[in-house]
Structures are given as structure tokens and as C-alpha cells.
Design a protein around this motif. Structure first.
Motif, PDB file in Angstrom:
ATOM      1  N   MET A   1       5.601 -60.450  26.091  1.00  9.61           N
ATOM      2  CA  MET A   1       5.461 -58.993  26.086  1.00  9.61           C
ATOM      3  C   MET A   1       5.682 -58.469  24.677  1.00  9.61           C
ATOM      4  O   MET A   1       6.442 -59.027  23.896  1.00  9.61           O
ATOM      5  CB  MET A   1       6.464 -58.371  27.057  1.00  9.61           C
ATOM      6  N   ASN A   2       5.006 -57.334  24.349  1.00  8.79           N
ATOM      7  CA  ASN A   2       5.120 -56.728  23.043  1.00  8.79           C
ATOM      8  C   ASN A   2       6.576 -56.377  22.751  1.00  8.79           C
ATOM      9  O   ASN A   2       7.269 -55.783  23.564  1.00  8.79           O
ATOM     10  CB  ASN A   2       4.266 -55.465  23.006  1.00  8.79           C
ATOM     11  N   LEU A   3       7.055 -56.762  21.515  1.00  3.26           N
ATOM     12  CA  LEU A   3       8.462 -56.564  21.156  1.00  3.26           C
ATOM     13  C   LEU A   3       8.825 -55.090  21.153  1.00  3.26           C
ATOM     14  O   LEU A   3       9.902 -54.704  21.611  1.00  3.26           O
ATOM     15  CB  LEU A   3       8.729 -57.186  19.780  1.00  3.26           C
ATOM     16  N   ARG A   4       7.910 -54.243  20.663  1.00  6.58           N
ATOM     17  CA  ARG A   4       8.205 -52.805  20.626  1.00  6.58           C
ATOM     18  C   ARG A   4       8.384 -52.247  22.030  1.00  6.58           C
ATOM     19  O   ARG A   4       9.266 -51.441  22.296  1.00  6.58           O
ATOM     20  CB  ARG A   4       7.069 -52.073  19.908  1.00  6.58           C
ATOM     21  N   LEU A   5       7.516 -52.699  22.954  1.00 12.84           N
ATOM     22  CA  LEU A   5       7.632 -52.245  24.342  1.00 12.84           C
ATOM     23  C   LEU A   5       8.931 -52.730  24.965  1.00 12.84           C
ATOM     24  O   LEU A   5       9.601 -52.001  25.704  1.00 12.84           O
ATOM     25  CB  LEU A   5       6.431 -52.754  25.144  1.00 12.84           C
ATOM     26  N   LEU A   6       9.294 -53.989  24.664  1.00 14.81           N
ATOM     27  CA  LEU A   6      10.525 -54.545  25.197  1.00 14.81           C
ATOM     28  C   LEU A   6      11.736 -53.766  24.696  1.00 14.81           C
ATOM     29  O   LEU A   6      12.647 -53.431  25.459  1.00 14.81           O
ATOM     30  CB  LEU A   6      10.634 -56.025  24.808  1.00 14.81           C
ATOM     31  N   LEU A   7      11.751 -53.441  23.390  1.00 13.82           N
ATOM     32  CA  LEU A   7      12.864 -52.686  22.822  1.00 13.82           C
ATOM     33  C   LEU A   7      12.947 -51.297  23.431  1.00 13.82           C
ATOM     34  O   LEU A   7      14.039 -50.784  23.684  1.00 13.82           O
ATOM     35  CB  LEU A   7      12.688 -52.604  21.301  1.00 13.82           C
ATOM     36  N   SER A   8      11.807 -50.676  23.663  1.00 15.71           N
ATOM     37  CA  SER A   8      11.834 -49.335  24.242  1.00 15.71           C
ATOM     38  C   SER A   8      12.396 -49.373  25.657  1.00 15.71           C
ATOM     39  O   SER A   8      13.145 -48.478  26.055  1.00 15.71           O
ATOM     40  CB  SER A   8      10.429 -48.743  24.243  1.00 15.71           C
ATOM     41  N   LYS A   9      12.052 -50.411  26.433  1.00 19.40           N
ATOM     42  CA  LYS A   9      12.592 -50.531  27.787  1.00 19.40           C
ATOM     43  C   LYS A   9      14.096 -50.748  27.748  1.00 19.40           C
ATOM     44  O   LYS A   9      14.841 -50.153  28.527  1.00 19.40           O
ATOM     45  CB  LYS A   9      11.917 -51.684  28.521  1.00 19.40           C
ATOM     46  N   HIS A  10      14.554 -51.589  26.851  1.00 19.42           N
ATOM     47  CA  HIS A  10      15.988 -51.832  26.723  1.00 19.42           C
ATOM     48  C   HIS A  10      16.712 -50.560  26.278  1.00 19.42           C
ATOM     49  O   HIS A  10      17.813 -50.265  26.746  1.00 19.42           O
ATOM     50  CB  HIS A  10      16.243 -52.966  25.736  1.00 19.42           C
ATOM     51  N   THR A  11      16.097 -49.826  25.353  1.00 16.29           N
ATOM     52  CA  THR A  11      16.719 -48.582  24.872  1.00 16.29           C
ATOM     53  C   THR A  11      16.861 -47.576  26.001  1.00 16.29           C
ATOM     54  O   THR A  11      17.915 -46.947  26.164  1.00 16.29           O
ATOM     55  CB  THR A  11      15.880 -47.978  23.730  1.00 16.29           C
ATOM     56  N   LEU A  12      15.811 -47.416  26.795  1.00 17.69           N
ATOM     57  CA  LEU A  12      15.873 -46.494  27.925  1.00 17.69           C
ATOM     58  C   LEU A  12      16.921 -46.937  28.941  1.00 17.69           C
ATOM     59  O   LEU A  12      17.628 -46.108  29.522  1.00 17.69           O
ATOM     60  CB  LEU A  12      14.505 -46.417  28.596  1.00 17.69           C
ATOM     61  N   LEU A  13      17.024 -48.242  29.137  1.00 11.54           N
ATOM     62  CA  LEU A  13      18.016 -48.767  30.077  1.00 11.54           C
ATOM     63  C   LEU A  13      19.429 -48.491  29.579  1.00 11.54           C
ATOM     64  O   LEU A  13      20.301 -48.061  30.339  1.00 11.54           O
ATOM     65  CB  LEU A  13      17.791 -50.270  30.260  1.00 11.54           C
ATOM     66  N   ILE A  14      19.676 -48.731  28.289  1.00 13.42           N
ATOM     67  CA  ILE A  14      20.996 -48.486  27.699  1.00 13.42           C
ATOM     68  C   ILE A  14      21.353 -47.001  27.786  1.00 13.42           C
ATOM     69  O   ILE A  14      22.460 -46.629  28.171  1.00 13.42           O
ATOM     70  CB  ILE A  14      21.024 -48.975  26.234  1.00 13.42           C
ATOM     71  N   LEU A  15      20.391 -46.143  27.422  1.00 14.01           N
ATOM     72  CA  LEU A  15      20.651 -44.701  27.467  1.00 14.01           C
ATOM     73  C   LEU A  15      20.889 -44.229  28.898  1.00 14.01           C
ATOM     74  O   LEU A  15      21.782 -43.411  29.145  1.00 14.01           O
ATOM     75  CB  LEU A  15      19.471 -43.952  26.852  1.00 14.01           C
ATOM     76  N   GLY A  16      20.086 -44.742  29.828  1.00 17.04           N
ATOM     77  CA  GLY A  16      20.233 -44.314  31.216  1.00 17.04           C
ATOM     78  C   GLY A  16      21.584 -44.664  31.794  1.00 17.04           C
ATOM     79  O   GLY A  16      22.280 -43.804  32.358  1.00 17.04           O
ATOM     80  N   ILE A  17      21.978 -45.932  31.656  1.00 17.63           N
ATOM     81  CA  ILE A  17      23.261 -46.369  32.215  1.00 17.63           C
ATOM     82  C   ILE A  17      24.418 -45.775  31.423  1.00 17.63           C
ATOM     83  O   ILE A  17      25.416 -45.306  32.000  1.00 17.63           O
ATOM     84  CB  ILE A  17      23.333 -47.902  32.235  1.00 17.63           C
ATOM     85  N   GLY A  18      24.297 -45.798  30.076  1.00 20.64           N
ATOM     86  CA  GLY A  18      25.391 -45.285  29.234  1.00 20.64           C
ATOM     87  C   GLY A  18      25.672 -43.818  29.481  1.00 20.64           C
ATOM     88  O   GLY A  18      26.825 -43.415  29.672  1.00 20.64           O
ATOM     89  N   LEU A  19      24.624 -43.002  29.501  1.00 26.22           N
ATOM     90  CA  LEU A  19      24.816 -41.564  29.692  1.00 26.22           C
ATOM     91  C   LEU A  19      25.310 -41.252  31.100  1.00 26.22           C
ATOM     92  O   LEU A  19      26.113 -40.326  31.287  1.00 26.22           O
ATOM     93  CB  LEU A  19      23.507 -40.826  29.417  1.00 26.22           C
TER      94      LEU A  19
END
Length: 377
Positions: A1-19
Motif C-alpha cells: 500500500m502507498n506509504l502516504r496513504l498508510l501514514l494518513s490512516k495511522h494519523t487519523l487512527l492516532i488522532l481519533g483514539i487520542g482525542l
């Protein structure tokens, strides 16, 4: 999978759970502070551990370390292979986050009121403030550690599900690529067989009828261009498939002259359907080679295509006398075997293919497969 797409998914996951967890911890603490102010305040609301401004600022200052910690947790999950080491480091990050909560509290006091010992009757060193309330530090650290690790567990679970979904997509893509390669290989195996037979036809006519051989060769050139074009596509429309069949039978009609009668019929509803490229050509070639060419006298080949109850029915009938005699395997094994293998690869258990005598002196091949207006798969 595209690295940029993977990072964006991880970022959204971190923000979602963290917030989400940060908001939960913040609101529960603020509600607790409000409860203390209402029931235990001194009238002015100035009790050292229940200042609302201090608590809001404290939690705002804790948000960046929380998100950074979850970002490090994701990094560890992908980089640290031994599970015991990964979870040890995760717990260490959680402990570090839990321990900074108390210093953040005093930092927020200093930012709001100008000095750390604002609520003390006399100046008090920071060290004494920090360690003078050890029980409070342990209590706060424990609750924040539990909250942090809850987020880590949620992250690990969601990452595992995300990785599993990505792996399934990768396997589906590989399966699709493998299927395309297999179909392409089967198609390439059929085409040389067709070209070889056509060249044999031209060769035999050169000796017996040079004029007809020239006409056949001209038609063969047109058909070869169509074959090379069709070979680039795994699927085609029924309309294009019948056009190819018409060109092929025109070439064969020059060879057999008036002895061969042709009929191609299709209802309008079937023309937009999609089928594997060069699907009918092996059947018709088999009918020519083992029916028309072997039996003297008049012969006919009928091609009929119809849409019936959500399925596409394609039927080829060779009515030359004696055509119903079972052909030997050496002649029909290749074309019929590869045709059935292509259909089985694409449609699995959703198609039917049969060929044999119809009991009235004719040989009939029938294919029934799902009707679709786009390429299968």
C-alpha cells in the motif's frame, strides 16, 4: 500500500483514539473539580486542587505528549518484532506519560498565577511541592497510566484489523493478477492453434484452387488483425464476439463455397453482454474441422445467442450429415479442454458447458453463463 496513504490512516487512527480518550479524561476530571467546588469550596472556590483554570490548562498541556506517545506506540508496533520487548517499551511510555501529569499540574499553576506555590501560605520549593503529596502523585499517575494503556490496546487492536484488511486486499490483488495471467496464457495457447489451422487451409487451397486461396488469404489478414486486437483484451462484448465469428465464417465460406450455409442470430438484449474474448471461435473451428471438412455434401453452422432469465445462452449447431458422430480426442481435446478451463477459471460454478449429438443428426455445443454488462471480476 502507498506509504502516504498508510501514514494518513495511522494519523487519523492516532488522532481519533487520542482525542477521544483525552476528552474522556478531561471531562471526567473537570466534572470532579466542579463537584469539589460546589460541595467543598470555601465560598470563593479557591481550594488548591480544584481551580478550574488550572485543570483546563493542565489537560491542554497533556494532549501533545499523549498524541506523541500514541505515535511512538504505532512506530513500535511496526518496528519492534519481539512482542515482549514491544509491550515493555509501551508500558515504559505509559509510565513516563503518567509521571509527567503531576509536574504539568504545577506548571499550569505557574502559568495561570505566576508562581508554583500560589496557594501556599509561604514560599515553598518545587521539590517539596512535588514530593510532599506523594499519595496524590501516585493516584493521578495510576489513573493516567490506565487511561494511556487503554488507548494503546485500542490502537493495537485497530492496527491489527487494519493490517489484516490490507493483507486481504493485497491477496485479492495478487489473486486477480494471477487469474489474468492464467487467462492470458490460455488465450495465447488457443490462438497459435487457430493460426496453424488457418495456414493449413490456405496451403491446401494453393494447390487445388489458387484463386480461392488468394481470397482466403485476404480474409485471413483481416481476421488476423482482429485476433491480435482481441488478444489484448480478456473480455469483449457479445456484439464484438459475433462480429469476429462472422469474419471467421466468411473466410471458411470461401473455402467450402455453396456447400456451407451460415446463420448468426442474437436478440438485442444480449448484444451488450460481456464474455471472454474468442469464446466461440474454438467451438466453430471444431465444427468446421470435424464436421464440415470431413463430411461431403451440404452443411450448415448456426450460431444463436439469447438472454434468458439473467443468463446468457450461446449455442453453436453443426448440422452437416454425420456430424453427430463423436469426434476423437486428438481433434477436439485441445479446444474444448481449454475453453472449459477458461470458463471454470472465470465463472467457477455459475456456468454450464455441454457439447454432443442432439439426436437429430446434428452436433450442438451450448454455453450458459451469467449475463453482465461489464467485464467479469
Amino acid at each position: 500500500m502507498n506509504l502516504r496513504l498508510l501514514l494518513s490512516k495511522h494519523t487519523l487512527l492516532i488522532l481519533g483514539i487520542g482525542l477521544t480518550l483525552w476528552a474522556y479524561g478531561t471531562l471526567t476530571d473537570i466534572l470532579f473539580v466542579y463537584y469539589q467546588q460546589v460541595f467543598f469550596g470555601d465560598g470563593g472556590g479557591r481550594v488548591v486542587y480544584v481551580d478550574m483554570d488550572i485543570r483546563w490548562l493542565q489537560h491542554l498541556m497533556l494532549l501533545p505528549p499523549l498524541l506523541l506517545g500514541y505515535g511512538a506506540a504505532v512506530w513500535l508496533q511496526h518496528r519492534c518484532r519481539p512482542a515482549w520487548l514491544m509491550w515493555t517499551l509501551q508500558a515504559g511510555l505509559g509510565l513516563l506519560y503518567a509521571l509527567i501529569c503531576r509536574p504539568m499540574f504545577f506548571a499550569s499553576i505557574a502559568l495561570v498565577h505566576g508562581r508554583v506555590d500560589f496557594y501556599m501560605d509561604q514560599p515553598t520549593p518545587l521539590k517539596q511541592l512535588l514530593f510532599g503529596s506523594l499519595f496524590m502523585w501516585i493516584s493521578n499517575a495510576t489513573s493516567n497510566f490506565v487511561l494511556y494503556m487503554m488507548g494503546v490496546f485500542l490502537l493495537m487492536m485497530m492496527l491489527s484489523r487494519l493490517d489484516l484488511a490490507e493483507e486481504r486486499l493485497r491477496l485479492e490483488r495478487l489473486s486477480s493478477e494471477w487469474l489474468a495471467i492464467k487467462l492470458r496464457t490460455l488465450q495465447w495457447q488457443i490462438n497459435p492453434h487457430f493460426l496453424f489451422n488457418s495456414l493449413n487451409t490456405v496451403s491446401s487451397l494453393l494447390r487445388s484452387s489458387p484463386g480461392r486461396a488468394d481470397q482466403v488469404l485476404s480474409k485471413f489478414g483481416e481476421l488476423l488483425r482482429m485476433t491480435l486486437k482481441e488478444q489484448e483484451n480478456l473480455y469483449t462484448t457479445v456484439s464484438d464476439e459475433l462480429e469476429y465469428v462472422h469474419r471467421y465464417l466468411e473466410m471458411e465460406k470461401i473455402r467450402f463455397e455453396d456447400r456451407l450455409k451460415l446463420s448468426i442470430e442474437a436478440d438485442e438484449a444480449s448484444l451488450e453482454g460481456w464474455v471472454p474474448s474468442l469464446l466461440l471461435q474454438p467451438i466453430i473451428e471444431n465444427a468446421i474441422k470435424h464436421g464440415v471438412a470431413r463430411v461431403p455434401g451440404a452443411a450448415s453452422i448456426e450460431v444463436n445467442v439469447a438472454r434468458r432469465d439473467g443468463n446468457l445462452v450461446m449455442r453453436v449447431k453443426n448440422s452437416s450429415p454425420g456430424a453427430a458422430a463423436p469426434p476423437d480426442d486428438s481433434g477436439t481435446g485441445f479446444g474444448m479442454r481449454h475453453l472449459k478451463e477458461r470458463l471454470d477459471t472465470i465463472y467457477r460454478d455459475t456456468f454450464s458447458f455441454s457439447y454432443g449429438p442432439d439426436g437429430a443428426g446434428a452436433w450442438v455445443a451450448s454455453i450458459e453463463l451469467p449475463f453482465t454488462t461489464r467485464a467479469p471480476g
